[in-house]
Design an enzyme around this catalytic site. Sequence first.
Site, PDB file in Angstrom:
ATOM      1  N   LYS A  56     -42.172 -40.333 -77.506  1.00  0.00           N
ATOM      2  CA  LYS A  56     -42.399 -39.873 -76.136  1.00  0.00           C
ATOM      3  C   LYS A  56     -43.416 -38.751 -76.181  1.00  0.00           C
ATOM      4  O   LYS A  56     -43.387 -37.894 -77.075  1.00  0.00           O
ATOM      5  CB  LYS A  56     -41.090 -39.356 -75.524  1.00  0.00           C
ATOM      6  CG  LYS A  56     -41.263 -38.764 -74.135  1.00  0.00           C
ATOM      7  CD  LYS A  56     -39.961 -38.217 -73.593  1.00  0.00           C
ATOM      8  CE  LYS A  56     -40.192 -37.558 -72.237  1.00  0.00           C
ATOM      9  NZ  LYS A  56     -38.940 -37.018 -71.657  1.00  0.00           N
ATOM     10  N   PRO A  83     -47.901 -32.080 -75.647  1.00  0.00           N
ATOM     11  CA  PRO A  83     -48.508 -33.294 -76.216  1.00  0.00           C
ATOM     12  C   PRO A  83     -48.818 -33.144 -77.710  1.00  0.00           C
ATOM     13  O   PRO A  83     -49.014 -32.028 -78.205  1.00  0.00           O
ATOM     14  CB  PRO A  83     -49.795 -33.458 -75.396  1.00  0.00           C
ATOM     15  CG  PRO A  83     -49.540 -32.719 -74.118  1.00  0.00           C
ATOM     16  CD  PRO A  83     -48.676 -31.560 -74.495  1.00  0.00           C
ATOM     17  N   ASN A  84     -48.861 -34.283 -78.394  1.00  0.00           N
ATOM     18  CA  ASN A  84     -49.234 -34.345 -79.818  1.00  0.00           C
ATOM     19  C   ASN A  84     -48.300 -33.534 -80.718  1.00  0.00           C
ATOM     20  O   ASN A  84     -48.693 -33.103 -81.803  1.00  0.00           O
ATOM     21  CB  ASN A  84     -50.682 -33.885 -80.013  1.00  0.00           C
ATOM     22  CG  ASN A  84     -51.652 -34.707 -79.205  1.00  0.00           C
ATOM     23  OD1 ASN A  84     -51.582 -35.938 -79.183  1.00  0.00           O
ATOM     24  ND2 ASN A  84     -52.555 -34.034 -78.502  1.00  0.00           N
ATOM     25  N   ARG A  85     -47.074 -33.330 -80.244  1.00  0.00           N
ATOM     26  CA  ARG A  85     -46.057 -32.583 -81.001  1.00  0.00           C
ATOM     27  C   ARG A  85     -46.470 -31.137 -81.282  1.00  0.00           C
ATOM     28  O   ARG A  85     -45.900 -30.481 -82.148  1.00  0.00           O
ATOM     29  CB  ARG A  85     -45.728 -33.292 -82.327  1.00  0.00           C
ATOM     30  CG  ARG A  85     -45.125 -34.689 -82.147  1.00  0.00           C
ATOM     31  CD  ARG A  85     -43.803 -34.596 -81.380  1.00  0.00           C
ATOM     32  NE  ARG A  85     -43.097 -35.858 -81.307  1.00  0.00           N
ATOM     33  CZ  ARG A  85     -43.147 -36.706 -80.296  1.00  0.00           C
ATOM     34  NH1 ARG A  85     -43.952 -36.442 -79.268  1.00  0.00           N
ATOM     35  NH2 ARG A  85     -42.420 -37.805 -80.287  1.00  0.00           N
ATOM     36  N   LEU A  86     -47.433 -30.621 -80.539  1.00  0.00           N
ATOM     37  CA  LEU A  86     -47.818 -29.217 -80.664  1.00  0.00           C
ATOM     38  C   LEU A  86     -47.004 -28.391 -79.674  1.00  0.00           C
ATOM     39  O   LEU A  86     -47.534 -27.744 -78.757  1.00  0.00           O
ATOM     40  CB  LEU A  86     -49.325 -29.041 -80.432  1.00  0.00           C
ATOM     41  CG  LEU A  86     -50.223 -29.766 -81.438  1.00  0.00           C
ATOM     42  CD1 LEU A  86     -51.686 -29.510 -81.123  1.00  0.00           C
ATOM     43  CD2 LEU A  86     -49.905 -29.316 -82.867  1.00  0.00           C
TER      44      LEU A  86
END
Length: 215
Positions: free
Chosen positions: A9, A190-193
Amino acid sequence: MSDLKDYRKSYEKNVLLESTIDENPMMQFRKWFCEVEDFGGVDEVNAMTVSSIGLDGFPKSRVVLLKSYDENGFVFYTNYNSEKGKAILANPHICLSFFWASMERQVIIKGIATKASDIQSDNYFDSRPLGSRIGAIVSNQSEVISSHEVLEREMERVEKEVALQGIKRPSNWGGFVVKPISIEFWQGRPNRLHDRIRYTLTEDELDWKIERLAP
């Protein structure tokens, strides 16, 4: 073996910035709690996971309901003779965590638990529905029982006693107040950041150190 690698997700609903947070973590918690309440999509905003170290040396987590919070800490109620109660009394260093999926947010609280005062526990116990109060008396929480019917029969017996004598809080049931020593706020990005900001209580317990953590 089930392969879950495609369960993904993208978190894109919000950000958490040092320029917008409150200097006091309890006020920041209140802000987030109210935002989740107003946003909707969460059945029980006050549901939290309590993690403790059991008498067997293993960690254990379970979901309970937060019943109040202020500058003194976070309060929940339980049977002191339960597995959870015994574990906390033996080792009061515990963790509370909230996950509010609708807002893509987590809060992780490390703290020290102490028993709530008798007056605080009495007041909350007296505010509960009658059935819940009787249930607290009937259930020897965490003990092995032979069937659910055992509880139902005990419920009927106590209901008859209550009709004659009234009801008061049992001494083995009451609150824990968790005084936080660190509170981490996690906002999905977003982007696991992801954004992670941690408040840590200073040694003199007069202030909070604020730090950003790598996701």
